[in-house]
Design a protein around this motif. Sequence first.
Motif, PDB file in Angstrom:
ATOM      1  N   TRP A  57      -2.119  -2.250  -6.823  1.00 15.73           N
ATOM      2  CA  TRP A  57      -3.369  -2.020  -6.086  1.00 15.73           C
ATOM      3  C   TRP A  57      -4.296  -3.225  -6.214  1.00 15.73           C
ATOM      4  N   ILE A  95       0.848  -1.207   0.000  1.00 13.97           N
ATOM      5  CA  ILE A  95       0.000   0.000   0.000  1.00 13.97           C
ATOM      6  C   ILE A  95       0.874   1.245   0.000  1.00 13.97           C
ATOM      7  N   MET A 140      -4.824   4.566   1.469  1.00 23.72           N
ATOM      8  CA  MET A 140      -4.369   5.241   0.249  1.00 23.72           C
ATOM      9  C   MET A 140      -4.492   6.755   0.367  1.00 23.72           C
ATOM     10  N   GLU A 145       0.832   1.196 -10.562  1.00 20.79           N
ATOM     11  CA  GLU A 145      -0.047   1.307  -9.396  1.00 20.79           C
ATOM     12  C   GLU A 145      -1.281   0.433  -9.557  1.00 20.79           C
ATOM     13  N   CYS A 172       2.149   1.796  -3.356  1.00 20.01           N
ATOM     14  CA  CYS A 172       1.109   2.415  -4.180  1.00 20.01           C
ATOM     15  C   CYS A 172       1.021   3.915  -3.927  1.00 20.01           C
TER      16      CYS A 172
END
Length: 117
Positions: free
Chosen positions: A59, A13, A75, A55, A16
């Motif tokens: 994700w 995460i 996020m 991403e 990301c």
Amino acid sequence: MTGSLTLPMLGLILFCVLVETAREVCFKQAASDRPVVATLAKPLTWLGIAFWAIELLAWTVVLASVPLTIAFPLMALSYVATVVAGAVIFRENINLRHATGVFLVTAGVACVGATGL
């Protein structure tokens, strides 16, 4: 979904978040008041698009393992990272109200993150 937030998924995460921030920096740097076609010809635009694709893949892996109610609020750290990047890279000003909003987003993310661990 019975998954939970593990340390590797938290790392993914955060990856990301960093990739999303890099994407926004690329798009900001490539943006101009010239026609869109001129912006599309810039390498930074395409680097931003590549970050977008990276991403998307990362994700998708996160969402396969972590509940959306935990992953998505985390996020929101991308808002914080993008504001910091804007201030550092583009010398954009952050006033007190803006800084307070960033702090509140961070506090909310901390609450969600602590819930998911």
